[in-house]
Scaffold this motif. Structure first.
Motif, PDB file in Angstrom:
ATOM      1  N   PHE A  63       0.959  -1.069   0.180  1.00  0.00           N
ATOM      2  CA  PHE A  63       0.113   0.038   0.074  1.00  0.00           C
ATOM      3  C   PHE A  63       1.004   1.273  -0.055  1.00  0.00           C
ATOM      4  O   PHE A  63       1.999   1.243   0.246  1.00  0.00           O
ATOM      5  CB  PHE A  63      -0.833   0.015   1.096  1.00  0.00           C
ATOM      6  CG  PHE A  63      -0.305  -0.097   2.474  1.00  0.00           C
ATOM      7  CD1 PHE A  63      -0.055   1.191   3.399  1.00  0.00           C
ATOM      8  CD2 PHE A  63       0.231  -1.316   2.980  1.00  0.00           C
ATOM      9  CE1 PHE A  63       0.532   1.058   4.457  1.00  0.00           C
ATOM     10  CE2 PHE A  63       0.624  -1.493   4.124  1.00  0.00           C
ATOM     11  CZ  PHE A  63       1.041  -0.360   5.045  1.00  0.00           C
ATOM     12  N   ASP A  64       0.284   2.385  -0.365  1.00  0.00           N
ATOM     13  CA  ASP A  64       1.113   3.771  -0.500  1.00  0.00           C
ATOM     14  C   ASP A  64       1.455   4.049   0.934  1.00  0.00           C
ATOM     15  O   ASP A  64       0.440   4.486   1.906  1.00  0.00           O
ATOM     16  CB  ASP A  64       0.116   4.765  -0.964  1.00  0.00           C
ATOM     17  CG  ASP A  64       1.073   5.969  -1.376  1.00  0.00           C
ATOM     18  OD1 ASP A  64       2.114   5.831  -1.391  1.00  0.00           O
ATOM     19  OD2 ASP A  64       0.279   7.054  -1.594  1.00  0.00           O
ATOM     20  N   ALA A  65       2.511   4.188   1.380  1.00  0.00           N
ATOM     21  CA  ALA A  65       3.125   4.431   2.727  1.00  0.00           C
ATOM     22  C   ALA A  65       4.489   4.979   2.642  1.00  0.00           C
ATOM     23  O   ALA A  65       5.180   4.870   1.789  1.00  0.00           O
ATOM     24  CB  ALA A  65       3.194   3.408   3.610  1.00  0.00           C
ATOM     25  N   PRO A  66       4.745   5.815   3.614  1.00  0.00           N
ATOM     26  CA  PRO A  66       6.040   6.492   3.617  1.00  0.00           C
ATOM     27  C   PRO A  66       7.189   5.717   4.150  1.00  0.00           C
ATOM     28  O   PRO A  66       6.845   4.490   4.600  1.00  0.00           O
ATOM     29  CB  PRO A  66       6.154   7.473   4.877  1.00  0.00           C
ATOM     30  CG  PRO A  66       4.984   7.133   5.803  1.00  0.00           C
ATOM     31  CD  PRO A  66       3.915   6.211   4.871  1.00  0.00           C
ATOM     32  N   PRO A  67       8.182   5.569   3.577  1.00  0.00           N
ATOM     33  CA  PRO A  67       9.468   4.659   3.774  1.00  0.00           C
ATOM     34  C   PRO A  67       9.634   4.565   5.303  1.00  0.00           C
ATOM     35  O   PRO A  67       9.477   5.449   6.085  1.00  0.00           O
ATOM     36  CB  PRO A  67      10.606   5.600   3.012  1.00  0.00           C
ATOM     37  CG  PRO A  67      10.124   6.471   2.189  1.00  0.00           C
ATOM     38  CD  PRO A  67       8.868   6.942   2.859  1.00  0.00           C
ATOM     39  N   GLU A  68       9.741   3.310   5.714  1.00  0.00           N
ATOM     40  CA  GLU A  68      10.055   2.956   7.061  1.00  0.00           C
ATOM     41  C   GLU A  68      11.218   3.819   7.601  1.00  0.00           C
ATOM     42  O   GLU A  68      12.375   4.156   7.122  1.00  0.00           O
ATOM     43  CB  GLU A  68      10.523   1.514   7.153  1.00  0.00           C
ATOM     44  CG  GLU A  68      10.697   0.930   8.529  1.00  0.00           C
ATOM     45  CD  GLU A  68       9.204   0.627   9.066  1.00  0.00           C
ATOM     46  OE1 GLU A  68       9.288   0.331  10.172  1.00  0.00           O
ATOM     47  OE2 GLU A  68       8.349   0.204   8.211  1.00  0.00           O
ATOM     48  N   ILE A  79       1.417  15.556   8.938  1.00  0.00           N
ATOM     49  CA  ILE A  79       1.545  14.248   9.467  1.00  0.00           C
ATOM     50  C   ILE A  79       0.028  13.837   9.696  1.00  0.00           C
ATOM     51  O   ILE A  79      -0.311  12.629   9.145  1.00  0.00           O
ATOM     52  CB  ILE A  79       2.017  14.512  10.950  1.00  0.00           C
ATOM     53  CG1 ILE A  79       3.479  14.908  10.987  1.00  0.00           C
ATOM     54  CG2 ILE A  79       1.712  13.149  11.668  1.00  0.00           C
ATOM     55  CD1 ILE A  79       4.234  14.989  12.274  1.00  0.00           C
ATOM     56  N   ALA A  80      -0.943  14.733   9.983  1.00  0.00           N
ATOM     57  CA  ALA A  80      -2.280  14.372  10.061  1.00  0.00           C
ATOM     58  C   ALA A  80      -2.705  14.055   8.499  1.00  0.00           C
ATOM     59  O   ALA A  80      -3.539  12.676   8.643  1.00  0.00           O
ATOM     60  CB  ALA A  80      -3.236  15.363  10.513  1.00  0.00           C
ATOM     61  N   GLU A  81      -2.524  14.682   7.519  1.00  0.00           N
ATOM     62  CA  GLU A  81      -2.839  14.327   6.262  1.00  0.00           C
ATOM     63  C   GLU A  81      -2.151  13.082   5.588  1.00  0.00           C
ATOM     64  O   GLU A  81      -2.983  12.041   5.186  1.00  0.00           O
ATOM     65  CB  GLU A  81      -2.497  15.297   5.386  1.00  0.00           C
ATOM     66  CG  GLU A  81      -3.079  15.141   3.981  1.00  0.00           C
ATOM     67  CD  GLU A  81      -4.560  15.088   3.703  1.00  0.00           C
ATOM     68  OE1 GLU A  81      -4.831  14.587   2.675  1.00  0.00           O
ATOM     69  OE2 GLU A  81      -5.283  15.433   4.576  1.00  0.00           O
ATOM     70  N   LYS A  82      -1.013  12.927   5.991  1.00  0.00           N
ATOM     71  CA  LYS A  82      -0.389  11.669   5.514  1.00  0.00           C
ATOM     72  C   LYS A  82      -0.892  10.400   6.082  1.00  0.00           C
ATOM     73  O   LYS A  82      -1.229   9.334   5.759  1.00  0.00           O
ATOM     74  CB  LYS A  82       1.057  11.589   5.793  1.00  0.00           C
ATOM     75  CG  LYS A  82       1.751  10.374   5.263  1.00  0.00           C
ATOM     76  CD  LYS A  82       1.693  10.651   3.593  1.00  0.00           C
ATOM     77  CE  LYS A  82       2.385   9.508   3.096  1.00  0.00           C
ATOM     78  NZ  LYS A  82       2.360   9.395   1.413  1.00  0.00           N
ATOM     79  N   TYR A  83      -1.365  10.665   7.391  1.00  0.00           N
ATOM     80  CA  TYR A  83      -1.908   9.594   8.298  1.00  0.00           C
ATOM     81  C   TYR A  83      -3.220   9.081   7.414  1.00  0.00           C
ATOM     82  O   TYR A  83      -3.436   7.839   7.164  1.00  0.00           O
ATOM     83  CB  TYR A  83      -2.236   9.811   9.636  1.00  0.00           C
ATOM     84  CG  TYR A  83      -3.057   8.652  10.472  1.00  0.00           C
ATOM     85  CD1 TYR A  83      -2.314   7.406  10.926  1.00  0.00           C
ATOM     86  CD2 TYR A  83      -4.459   8.637  10.549  1.00  0.00           C
ATOM     87  CE1 TYR A  83      -3.101   6.485  11.534  1.00  0.00           C
ATOM     88  CE2 TYR A  83      -5.113   7.638  10.970  1.00  0.00           C
ATOM     89  CZ  TYR A  83      -4.311   6.415  11.499  1.00  0.00           C
ATOM     90  OH  TYR A  83      -5.456   5.542  12.126  1.00  0.00           O
ATOM     91  N   ASP A  88      -6.066   5.055   4.585  1.00  0.00           N
ATOM     92  CA  ASP A  88      -7.063   4.716   3.565  1.00  0.00           C
ATOM     93  C   ASP A  88      -6.413   3.940   2.474  1.00  0.00           C
ATOM     94  O   ASP A  88      -7.134   2.833   1.943  1.00  0.00           O
ATOM     95  CB  ASP A  88      -7.647   6.109   2.993  1.00  0.00           C
ATOM     96  CG  ASP A  88      -8.509   6.853   3.717  1.00  0.00           C
ATOM     97  OD1 ASP A  88      -9.158   6.313   4.550  1.00  0.00           O
ATOM     98  OD2 ASP A  88      -8.833   8.113   3.063  1.00  0.00           O
ATOM     99  N   SER A  89      -5.178   3.958   2.088  1.00  0.00           N
ATOM    100  CA  SER A  89      -4.497   3.001   1.148  1.00  0.00           C
ATOM    101  C   SER A  89      -4.430   1.730   1.879  1.00  0.00           C
ATOM    102  O   SER A  89      -4.381   0.669   1.065  1.00  0.00           O
ATOM    103  CB  SER A  89      -2.921   3.704   0.951  1.00  0.00           C
ATOM    104  OG  SER A  89      -2.492   2.734  -0.043  1.00  0.00           O
ATOM    105  N   LEU A  90      -4.215   1.544   3.324  1.00  0.00           N
ATOM    106  CA  LEU A  90      -4.055   0.205   3.745  1.00  0.00           C
ATOM    107  C   LEU A  90      -5.294  -0.475   3.794  1.00  0.00           C
ATOM    108  O   LEU A  90      -5.329  -1.673   3.556  1.00  0.00           O
ATOM    109  CB  LEU A  90      -3.473   0.348   5.228  1.00  0.00           C
ATOM    110  CG  LEU A  90      -3.729  -0.652   6.033  1.00  0.00           C
ATOM    111  CD1 LEU A  90      -2.701  -1.826   5.422  1.00  0.00           C
ATOM    112  CD2 LEU A  90      -3.267  -0.490   7.631  1.00  0.00           C
ATOM    113  N   MET A  91      -6.544   0.168   3.973  1.00  0.00           N
ATOM    114  CA  MET A  91      -7.715  -0.397   3.969  1.00  0.00           C
ATOM    115  C   MET A  91      -8.147  -0.926   2.489  1.00  0.00           C
ATOM    116  O   MET A  91      -8.565  -1.996   2.566  1.00  0.00           O
ATOM    117  CB  MET A  91      -8.784   0.704   4.547  1.00  0.00           C
ATOM    118  CG  MET A  91      -8.908   0.834   6.109  1.00  0.00           C
ATOM    119  SD  MET A  91     -10.322   1.678   6.791  1.00  0.00           S
ATOM    120  CE  MET A  91      -9.716   3.186   6.410  1.00  0.00           C
ATOM    121  N   GLU A  92      -7.947  -0.251   1.552  1.00  0.00           N
ATOM    122  CA  GLU A  92      -8.118  -0.415   0.096  1.00  0.00           C
ATOM    123  C   GLU A  92      -7.253  -1.707  -0.062  1.00  0.00           C
ATOM    124  O   GLU A  92      -7.723  -2.478  -0.901  1.00  0.00           O
ATOM    125  CB  GLU A  92      -7.914   0.728  -0.620  1.00  0.00           C
ATOM    126  CG  GLU A  92      -8.327   0.609  -2.112  1.00  0.00           C
ATOM    127  CD  GLU A  92      -9.583   0.119  -2.348  1.00  0.00           C
ATOM    128  OE1 GLU A  92      -9.787  -0.622  -3.385  1.00  0.00           O
ATOM    129  OE2 GLU A  92     -10.346   0.511  -1.618  1.00  0.00           O
TER     130      GLU A  92
END
Length: 166
Positions: A63-68, A79-83, A88-92
Motif C-alpha cells: 500500500f502507499d506508505a512513507p518509507p520505514e 502528519i495528519a494528512e499523511k496518516y 485509506d490506502s491500507l484499508m483499500e
C-alpha cells in the motif's frame, strides 16, 4: 485475530478515525514536546502512527506508505494528512489484495509464524498502544484531547457535565 477482511476494515476504520481526530489537534509547536530526554517527541510519535511496511511487510501486503524510519514532516497538518491517506490506502489494500482465506495464511513476522489475521490484529493494537502515549504527550503540551472510547474531560465539560472521578 481477524477471521474476515470486513471485520478488520470496520475495526480499523473506527480506530483510524479516532487517531485522525487526535492528530488533527496537534500544532506545529507541540511536535517538539518530549516526555523525557532521549525519548520520542510528540512529532516522532505522531509520525510513528502513520502506517508503514513494518509489521505488515512480511505478509506481502502493499500500500502507499512513507518509507520505514523516514523523518517526520515539519508540520502537524502534514502528519495528519499523511496518516489519513495512508490509512485509506491500507484499508483499500486489504480489501483488494486479501480474501478471508488469505487471513489464515502464515507469514514469518519477527521470526515467528503468524497468521495474517493475527498480524492485522497486532498491527491495530500497536496503533492503539501508541495512541495512548500520544494522548499523554498531548496533555503535557497543553493540547485538548478528544475522547476515544468515551468522552474526554473537555468533552464532558462541553456537554455541561463533570467528568467522573476515578
Amino acid at each position: 485475530m481477524y477471521q474476515t477482511v470486513e471485520s478488520f476494515i470496520q475495526d480499523y476504520r473506527n480506530e483510524s478515525e479516532s487517531t485522525s481526530k487526535l492528530l488533527s489537534a496537534l500544532t506545529d509547536e507541540s511536535l517538539r514536546q518530549e516526555m523525557a530526554p532521549g525519548y520520542r517527541t510528540l512529532g516522532h510519535l505522531a509520525w510513528h502512527l502513520v502506517p508503514s511496511g513494518g509489521i505488515l511487510h512480511p505478509t506481502g501486503l502493499t500500500f502507499d506508505a512513507p518509507p520505514e524510519r523516514s523523518a517526520p514532516p515539519a508540520t502537524a497538518a502534514a502528519i495528519a494528512e499523511k496518516y489519513r491517506k495512508t490509512a485509506d490506502s491500507l484499508m483499500e489494500a486489504v480489501r483488494t489484495q486479501w480474501t478471508d482465506e488469505k487471513l489464515q495464511e502464515t507469514s514469518i513476522v519477527f521470526g515467528q509464524p503468524w497468521k495474517n489475521g493475527l498480524t492485522l490484529y497486532l498491527f491495530l493494537k500497536h496503533e492503539v498502544h501508541h495512541r495512548g502515549q500520544l494522548t499523554i504527550l498531548m496533555r503535557l503540551a497543553g493540547l485538548p484531547v478528544t475522547g476515544v472510547y468515551g468522552p474526554s474531560k473537555e468533552e464532558w465539560a462541553a456537554i455541561g457535565m463533570e467528568a467522573p472521578a476515578l
